[in-house]
Design a protein around this motif. Structure first.
Motif, PDB file in Angstrom:
ATOM      1  N   PHE A 122       0.841  -1.085   0.092  1.00 43.72           N
ATOM      2  CA  PHE A 122      -0.018   0.191  -0.036  1.00 43.72           C
ATOM      3  C   PHE A 122       0.848   1.104  -0.078  1.00 43.72           C
ATOM      4  N   GLU A 123       0.726   2.146  -0.827  1.00 41.53           N
ATOM      5  CA  GLU A 123       1.467   3.419  -0.990  1.00 41.53           C
ATOM      6  C   GLU A 123       0.480   4.675  -1.108  1.00 41.53           C
ATOM      7  N   MET A 124       1.167   5.807  -0.304  1.00 44.28           N
ATOM      8  CA  MET A 124       0.668   6.980  -0.144  1.00 44.28           C
ATOM      9  C   MET A 124       1.654   7.881  -0.674  1.00 44.28           C
ATOM     10  N   GLN A 125       1.184   8.586  -1.795  1.00 47.31           N
ATOM     11  CA  GLN A 125       2.422   9.520  -2.515  1.00 47.31           C
ATOM     12  C   GLN A 125       1.758  10.930  -2.325  1.00 47.31           C
ATOM     13  N   ILE A 126       2.518  11.768  -1.800  1.00 47.60           N
ATOM     14  CA  ILE A 126       2.022  13.004  -1.645  1.00 47.60           C
ATOM     15  C   ILE A 126       2.855  13.852  -2.681  1.00 47.60           C
ATOM     16  N   ILE A 127       2.156  14.572  -3.927  1.00 47.52           N
ATOM     17  CA  ILE A 127       2.753  15.396  -4.865  1.00 47.52           C
ATOM     18  C   ILE A 127       2.942  16.650  -4.716  1.00 47.52           C
ATOM     19  N   LYS A 128       3.915  17.342  -5.067  1.00 47.53           N
ATOM     20  CA  LYS A 128       4.092  18.794  -4.517  1.00 47.53           C
ATOM     21  C   LYS A 128       3.667  19.255  -3.671  1.00 47.53           C
ATOM     22  N   ALA A 129       4.348  18.692  -2.591  1.00 50.33           N
ATOM     23  CA  ALA A 129       4.325  19.036  -1.012  1.00 50.33           C
ATOM     24  C   ALA A 129       4.047  20.378  -0.754  1.00 50.33           C
ATOM     25  N   LYS A 130       3.174  20.853   0.259  1.00 47.29           N
ATOM     26  CA  LYS A 130       3.003  22.304   0.679  1.00 47.29           C
ATOM     27  C   LYS A 130       3.207  22.356   1.990  1.00 47.29           C
ATOM     28  N   GLU A 131       3.297  23.508   2.508  1.00 47.40           N
ATOM     29  CA  GLU A 131       3.896  23.631   3.938  1.00 47.40           C
ATOM     30  C   GLU A 131       2.683  23.084   4.716  1.00 47.40           C
ATOM     31  N   ASN A 132       1.521  23.181   4.715  1.00 48.48           N
ATOM     32  CA  ASN A 132       0.313  22.752   5.492  1.00 48.48           C
ATOM     33  C   ASN A 132       0.267  21.148   5.526  1.00 48.48           C
ATOM     34  N   TYR A 133       1.200  20.482   4.595  1.00 47.38           N
ATOM     35  CA  TYR A 133       0.992  19.032   4.824  1.00 47.38           C
ATOM     36  C   TYR A 133       1.934  18.479   5.643  1.00 47.38           C
ATOM     37  N   ALA A 134       2.631  18.985   6.566  1.00 49.52           N
ATOM     38  CA  ALA A 134       3.506  18.778   7.595  1.00 49.52           C
ATOM     39  C   ALA A 134       2.725  18.274   8.788  1.00 49.52           C
ATOM     40  N   GLY A 135       3.082  17.348   9.491  1.00 50.89           N
ATOM     41  CA  GLY A 135       2.294  16.819  10.612  1.00 50.89           C
ATOM     42  C   GLY A 135       2.400  15.176  10.861  1.00 50.89           C
ATOM     43  N   ASN A 136       1.549  14.689  11.861  1.00 44.36           N
ATOM     44  CA  ASN A 136       1.482  13.278  12.070  1.00 44.36           C
ATOM     45  C   ASN A 136       0.623  12.806  11.429  1.00 44.36           C
ATOM     46  N   TYR A 137       0.929  11.204  11.068  1.00 50.78           N
ATOM     47  CA  TYR A 137      -0.028  10.717  10.110  1.00 50.78           C
ATOM     48  C   TYR A 137      -0.021   9.596  10.659  1.00 50.78           C
ATOM     49  N   ARG A 138      -1.274   8.666  10.492  1.00 50.08           N
ATOM     50  CA  ARG A 138      -1.411   7.329  10.803  1.00 50.08           C
ATOM     51  C   ARG A 138      -1.861   6.345   9.835  1.00 50.08           C
ATOM     52  N   CYS A 139      -1.660   5.364   9.936  1.00 51.33           N
ATOM     53  CA  CYS A 139      -1.917   4.187   8.898  1.00 51.33           C
ATOM     54  C   CYS A 139      -2.519   2.923   9.719  1.00 51.33           C
ATOM     55  N   GLU A 140      -3.807   2.602   9.194  1.00 44.79           N
ATOM     56  CA  GLU A 140      -4.398   1.579  10.004  1.00 44.79           C
ATOM     57  C   GLU A 140      -4.818   0.231   9.094  1.00 44.79           C
ATOM     58  N   VAL A 141      -4.687  -0.796   9.617  1.00 45.89           N
ATOM     59  CA  VAL A 141      -5.118  -1.781   8.717  1.00 45.89           C
ATOM     60  C   VAL A 141      -5.909  -2.740   9.486  1.00 45.89           C
ATOM     61  N   THR A 142      -7.084  -3.373   8.949  1.00 48.81           N
ATOM     62  CA  THR A 142      -8.097  -4.360   9.552  1.00 48.81           C
ATOM     63  C   THR A 142      -8.342  -5.405   8.783  1.00 48.81           C
ATOM     64  N   TYR A 143      -8.354  -6.532   9.620  1.00 43.04           N
ATOM     65  CA  TYR A 143      -8.821  -7.838   8.535  1.00 43.04           C
ATOM     66  C   TYR A 143      -9.515  -8.683   9.664  1.00 43.04           C
ATOM     67  N   LYS A 144     -11.000  -8.607   9.532  1.00 44.94           N
ATOM     68  CA  LYS A 144     -11.748  -9.451  10.289  1.00 44.94           C
ATOM     69  C   LYS A 144     -11.571  -8.912  11.883  1.00 44.94           C
ATOM     70  N   ASP A 145     -11.134  -9.662  12.868  1.00 45.74           N
ATOM     71  CA  ASP A 145     -11.084  -9.357  14.074  1.00 45.74           C
ATOM     72  C   ASP A 145      -9.650  -8.808  14.483  1.00 45.74           C
ATOM     73  N   LYS A 146      -8.778  -8.688  13.433  1.00 45.92           N
ATOM     74  CA  LYS A 146      -7.348  -8.276  13.553  1.00 45.92           C
ATOM     75  C   LYS A 146      -7.296  -6.832  13.278  1.00 45.92           C
ATOM     76  N   PHE A 147      -6.326  -5.965  13.998  1.00 41.86           N
ATOM     77  CA  PHE A 147      -6.471  -4.690  13.955  1.00 41.86           C
ATOM     78  C   PHE A 147      -4.957  -4.415  14.117  1.00 41.86           C
ATOM     79  N   ASP A 148      -4.243  -3.446  13.413  1.00 47.18           N
ATOM     80  CA  ASP A 148      -2.735  -2.974  13.763  1.00 47.18           C
ATOM     81  C   ASP A 148      -2.779  -1.604  12.990  1.00 47.18           C
ATOM     82  N   SER A 149      -1.785  -0.707  13.623  1.00 48.23           N
ATOM     83  CA  SER A 149      -1.877   0.621  13.334  1.00 48.23           C
ATOM     84  C   SER A 149      -0.483   1.074  13.542  1.00 48.23           C
TER      85      SER A 149
END
Length: 1175
Positions: free
Chosen positions: A130-157
């Protein structure tokens, strides 16, 4: 212990470990910095935060990530990609992944030209990427990001940070209304909704100053009915979003009942440090539980809990990177949460790299030490990172804090500046790789080699390095003949079977050195004459008149000089008819126009400084043969002839190989080749010619040179042939003194045509007969002098009567066909013929369609043909209904084989039973034919109105007196209103003599009439009721008539009888009849009064009253009298017919050829009497 850094509760999360302080959160209009955090407004707050936290607490945690996104930095305007990988071995379907910014913003809805989300699946490794691509970044793009994955009763972040390097600038005042409008109107990002506009640091286009209005206060105090008006007045496009925030704001302003002081929004601590979490309870009796990522924390040496009054404190000792997560505490039904960020200390380089000098091929090791074991260290060469791998020349060795870069077999290309980099420092050193001094131990030497010998160039140098060989300045390419050998310090160039092109200047140049080793190779060869393309005796054959160019390959180095001669006379080079031509690799003898006198022996001499060579060549001049003499045609057939000829006088100096034969029609000029393979003999038989056409033939002689001119044509000849024998010779009639024979023309007549026939006979016993077999019929071959010609002149008819024969004599008969080529082979009658008239009993053969009543309409013609048999010619008598026939009305025509009864216009008086009697001497045969002449019937006699009631009228009538000589099939009833007297059909094809007419109009008066109908149609007139029927308006009571039940029972009766039938042996035969009766009768078939039961040779069918008996492949044994018997409760009825089975294929073949049945029957009787043992 370092103090943890706090993060305000409602601000957008910023990267915690960033070295620079996070920008202060933007405040809502009317709020100043330093006010209580609970009064701040944040666009990033999620209305379902509590539900999300509850879900995270209850979810079963399971590590799904194989590779997590890592923290990164990017400059404004550049691109960056974050990658997460999930192993799919234990997953039945694709997991669900979500990307968030901070805690609330789902980035799936923001995908566009500045943000792209991709996902791929590798089948071999079963890995989701899974890829998240930020194109032509701007100043307000800075910060904390979170990635969550879920499969049935399993969860990870996992969480990660993005730093965007920006230029310094002041943050302008932002109007809250512009923040909720669509961003970038008319700019590059036009059309995108920007809900984080209040928190962005960006330049805003100058706007006209307007008096500041607190929209929040307006919405708080406004009536809900005025929300739309306020939004339109102040240009608010996201009214629903503002109303949701307004509702949440009112909810946030409520104080917590369980906590007097909650946790700070975030804490930060160094790796290995200690952190302290503190909450203050409103009620000290409440039970407090601490959680990490939804799992309850139990007291231990790592987690320490303290109670101080209303304060509840938790210490986390020796913090590791795994402690970087979300924490929350519950008191009663309430909870508060925070996040802990663990910062890893930098890794320092404790031992620096050192400069190294080395020679090519040596092993080089660059070594350094870092502050921690197994630390992450990166190596660089001239600023580019070194990535080790299976195909890389670089290896990295780690021994605790020691890191070593190993280069095997260093080359000059490895000379560079190498550096090592850690998170807390770096070190660099220079590597210099030089060549060792080279010494020539054995140089190359010049060589002179004979052609075909081996060339070996050898040298030895002080270093074991590779080199390159060149010849005349060009690289030497290895092949099967040329080998380059390198063993240690020795280099060889070996050439097997030296050629002249191998001569030249050879040079060996060691790699990486400017030294060269030269040598010269010289190849010499004595002259040689190559005669491989000639015969064993060196003979060359040339065709007279053609040009001879005899090219003899020669070899020698240097090229030799050639001299040609004949009979001690030299042949010079020039422009004569016979001349010599010299070339570097060959010598050529040229004869422009070869003549017979040019035959002889020619000599060639070669000479150069290495030696001499001599050879002799014999030249033979040949030509095509002379044409043969004209051929003679000795015999002629229907489509063939036999011809012979003499060989030509001169064979052209080459033996005759064979001959070609051609023919043509005399009136044509086009010759056709008859043989494509040479004819070795001087005799030939042409075939496939057309009879009656004149032909000519000619000959070509062929030798090795070619084909001669054609011979003179032969004399014209015409192929002719006799016809094939006549066919189907048979006896037509026999009297006491004559025999009449008839036959069919020959199958093949030919071009000569057919002039006539000759009929011959001889008496039995005149000589011995030799019986032969021809097409299954016996024939007799008697001497020609015993045969008597019956006709003196040729006859063109296929029937002839032999007269003047003695009574009771037996004769053999044969017939021949005659044309211009002669008489054909005779056709014999198969057996002797007795000269005595035979009495044949009469037999009438009634056609099948006349075995039942023959029906015709009045005015139609009647033409019946009834064949019969009998000899001598029988006497015929016709009678109608037992009386003589009036020949003025009925015409009777008789012949030898049939009789015809003809009526031009049939009348009803012609109906009746016609009897035919055929008499031959005392034998009599009779037959009957029923003829029925029908016409349209007359009208019914009387039509009465029986009763009138309501809208109904009951009619009855009496059938017509004249039924037209056919059964009445029905009636047609019509009605007419008295006023209009227009007739309309009410009922058609009605079978009874009474009917009820319904649905009449009340108040009308009706007349009725009835037509009678038979198979010819309706009667010409109709009978009308004398009185009329008035349909009264006042109805009267109708009494239903009483009808007696109709009796449908009926005794069995055959409606279609069986007919006498002829069958062919071996072919299926069927007998058919039809029967009716009620109850349904039982059908029984009998043969010769014996019932047929369970016999597989018979099949019985019954369908809709039609009864069928099928006899499978009958034989003469199956002939006899067949009977069909029908039985029910009311009676029994039988019907019979005769079945006669004729003898097999002969009968069938004669029948198909159109032979009349009476002749076939007579023929089979004669055949049976002559050969009784075969029947």
């Amino acid at each position: 212990m370092p103090e943890p850094t706090k993060k305000e509760e409602n601000e957008v999360p910023a990267p915690a470990p960033a070295p620079a302080p996070a920008p202060a959160p933007a405040l809502a209009p009317g709020k100043e910095a330093g006010t209580t955090p609970t009064k701040e407004w944040s666009l990033g707050e999620s209305p379902a935060a509590e539900e999300q936290d509850k879900q995270n607490a209850n979810s079963q945690l399971s590590t799904l990530f194989v590779e997590k996104p890592q923290t990164g930095s990017v400059k404004v305007g550049e691109n960056i990609t974050f990658i997460a990988k999930v192993k799919a071995e234990d997953l039945l379907r694709k997991p669900t992944i979500k990307w968030f910014k901070g805690k609330w913003m789902d980035l799936a809805s923001k995908a566009g030209k500045h943000l792209q989300l991709k996902e791929t699946f590798e089948r071999q490794t079963r890995m989701y990427t899974f890829e998240m691509q930020i194109i032509k970044a701007k100043e307000n793009y800075a910060g904390n990001y979170r990635c969550e994955v879920t499969y049935k009763d399993k969860f990870d972040s996992c969480t990660f940070d993005l730093e965007v390097h920006e230029s310094t600038g002041t943050t302008p005042n932002i109007d809250i209304r512009s923040a909720f409008k669509r961003s970038g109107e008319g700019q590059e990002d036009a059309g995108e909704l920007d809900f984080s506009g209040l928190l962005k640091r960006r330049e805003v286009k100058p706007q006209e100053e307007e008096p500041e209005v607190d929209v929040w206060e307006l919405l708080k105090n406004a009536n809900p009915n005025e929300y739309e008006k306020i939004a339109f007045q102040y240009g608010i496009t996201d009214l629903r979003g503002m109303l949701r925030r307004l509702k949440r704001m009112r909810r946030v302003e409520k104080k917590s009942a369980a906590f007097a002081k909650i946790l700070d929004p975030a804490y930060q601590v160094d790796k290995g440090g200690r952190v302290r979490f503190v909450v203050e309870l409103a009620d000290p009796k409440l039970e407090v539980k601490w959680y990490k990522n939804g799992q309850e924390i139990r007291p231990s040496t790592k987690y320490i809990f303290e109670h101080k009054g209303c304060e509840r404190i938790m210490f986390i000792n020796n913090c590791a990177l795994t402690d970087d997560s979300e924490y929350y505490v519950t008191a009663g039904d309430e909870k508060c949460s925070t996040e802990l960020f663990v910062r890893e200390p930098p890794i320092m380089v404790t031992k620096q790299l050192e400069d190294i000098n080395a020679y090519c091929g040596e092993r080089v090791e660059l070594e350094c030490e870092v502050s921690e074991d197994d630390a992450n260290v990166k190596w660089f060469k001239n600023g580019e990172e070194i990535i080790p791998g299976p195909k890389s020349r670089y290896r990295i060795k780690v021994e605790g804090k020691k890191h070593i870069l190993i280069i095997e077999g260093a080359t000059k290309a490895d000379s560079a500046e190498y550096s090592v980099m850690t998170t807390g420092g770096q070190s660099s050193a220079k590597l210099s790789v030089d060549l060792k001094p080279l010494k020539i131990l054995t140089p190359l030497t010049d060589q002179t080699v004979n052609l075909g010998k081996e060339i070996c160039l050898k040298c030895e140098i002080s270093e074991n390095i590779s080199g390159k060989w060149t010849k005349n300045g060009l690289p030497v390419q290895e092949s099967d003949r040329l080998k380059v050998i390198h063993k240690g310090r020795i280099h060889k160039l070996v050439i097997a079977n030296a050629l002249t092109e191998d001569e030249g200047d050879y040079v060996f140049a060691p790699d990486a050195y400017s030294v060269t080793l030269p040598a010269k190779v010289h190849v010499v060869d004595p002259p040689k004459i190559i005669l491989d393309g000639l015969d064993a005796d060196n003979t060359v054959t040339v065709i007279a008149g053609s040009k001879l160019r005899l090219e003899i390959p020669v070899t020698g180095e240097p090229p030799p000089k050639a001299l040609w001669s004949r009979a001690d006379k030299a042949i010079m080079e020039g422009s004569g008819r016979i001349r010599a031509e010299s070339y570097p690799d060959s010598s050529t003898l040229v004869i422009d126009v070869a003549e017979r006198d040019d035959s002889g022996v020619y000599h060639i001499n070669l000479k150069n400084e290495a030696g001499e060579a001599h050879a002799s060549i014999k030249i033979k001049v040949v030509d095509i043969p002379d044409p043969p003499v004209a051929p003679n045609v000795t015999d002629v057939g229907d489509d063939w002839c036999i011809m012979n000829w003499e060989p030509p006088v001169y064979d052209g100096g080459s033996p005759i190989l064979g001959y070609f034969i051609e023919r043509k029609k005399k009136q044509s000029s086009r010759w056709m080749r008859l043989n494509f393979d040479l004819c070795k003999e001087t005799t030939f038989e042409p075939k496939k010619m057309i009879e009656g056409v004149a032909y000519e033939v000619r000959i070509f002689a062929v030798n090795a040179v070619g084909i001669s001119k054609p011979s003179m044509p032969s004399k014209p000849f015409v192929p002719l042939a006799v016809t094939s024998p006549p066919t189907l010779l048979a006896v037509d009639s026999v009297t006491d003194t004559t025999v009449t024979m008839k036959w069919r023309p020959p199958d093949q007549i030919g071009a000569a045509g057919l002039d006539g026939y000759v009929l011959e006979y001889c008496f039995e016993g005149s000589t011995s007969a030799k019986q032969s077999d021809e097409n299954g019929e016996a024939a007799y071959d008697l001497p020609a002098e015993d045969w008597i010609v019956a006709n003196t002149d040729l006859i063109d008819k296929t029937k002839f009567t032999i007269t003047g024969l003695p009574t009771d004599a037996k004769i053999f008969v044969r017939v021949k066909a005659v044309n211009a080529a002669g008489a054909s082979e005779p056709k014999y009658y198969s057996q002797p013929i007795l000269v005595k008239e035979i009495i044949e009993p009469p037999k009438i053969r009634i056609p099948r369609h006349l075995k039942q009543t023959y029906i015709r309409r009045v005015g139609e013609a009647v033409n019946l043909v009834i064949p019969f048999q009998g000899k001598p010619r029988p006497e015929l008598t016709w009678k109608k209904d037992g009386a003589e026939i009036d020949k003025n009305q009925i015409n009777i025509r008789n012949s030898e084989t049939d009789t015809i009864i003809f009526i031009r216009k049939a009348e009803r008086s012609h109906s009746g039973k016609y009897d035919l009697q055929v008499k031959v001497e005392k034998f009599v045969e009779t037959a009957s034919i029923d003829i029925q002449i029908v016409d349209r019937p007359g009208p019914p006699q009387l039509v009465k109105i029986e009763d009138v009631w309501g809208e109904n009228v009951a009619l009855s009538w009496i059938p017509p007196k004249d039924d037209g000589n056919a059964a009445i099939t029905g009636y047609t009833i019509q009605k007419a209103d008295k006023k209009s007297m227009e007739w309309f059909t009410v009922i058609e094809h009605y079978h009874r003599t009474n009917a009820t007419i319904t649905e009449l109009v009340i108040g009308n008066e009706y007349y009725f009439r009835v037509f009678a109908e038979n198979m010819c149609g309706l009667s010409e007139d109709a009978t009308m009721t004398k009185e009329s029927a008035v349909i009264a308006k006042d109805g009267k009571i109708y009494k239903n008539p009483v009808y007696e039940d109709f009796d449908f029972t009926e005794a069995p009766m055959f409606t279609q009888p069986l007919v006498n039938t002829y069958a062919v042996a071996g072919y299926n035969a069927t007998l058919n009849c039809s029967v009716r009766g009620n109850p349904k009768p039982k059908i029984t078939w009998m043969k010769n009064k014996v019932a047929i039961v369970d016999d597989p040779r018979y099949r019985m069918f019954s369908n809709q009253g039609v009864c069928t008996l099928e006899i499978r492949k009958p034989s003469p044994y199956d002939g006899g009298t067949y009977c069909c018997k029908a039985v029910n409760d009311l009676g029994t009825v039988e019907i019979e017919c005769k079945l006669e089975v004729k003898g097999g294929l002969s009968f069938c073949r004669l029948l198909l050829q159109g032979v009349p049945p009476n002749i076939i029957d007579s023929y089979l009787r004669d055949l049976q009497s002559s050969n009784p043992e075969e029947y």
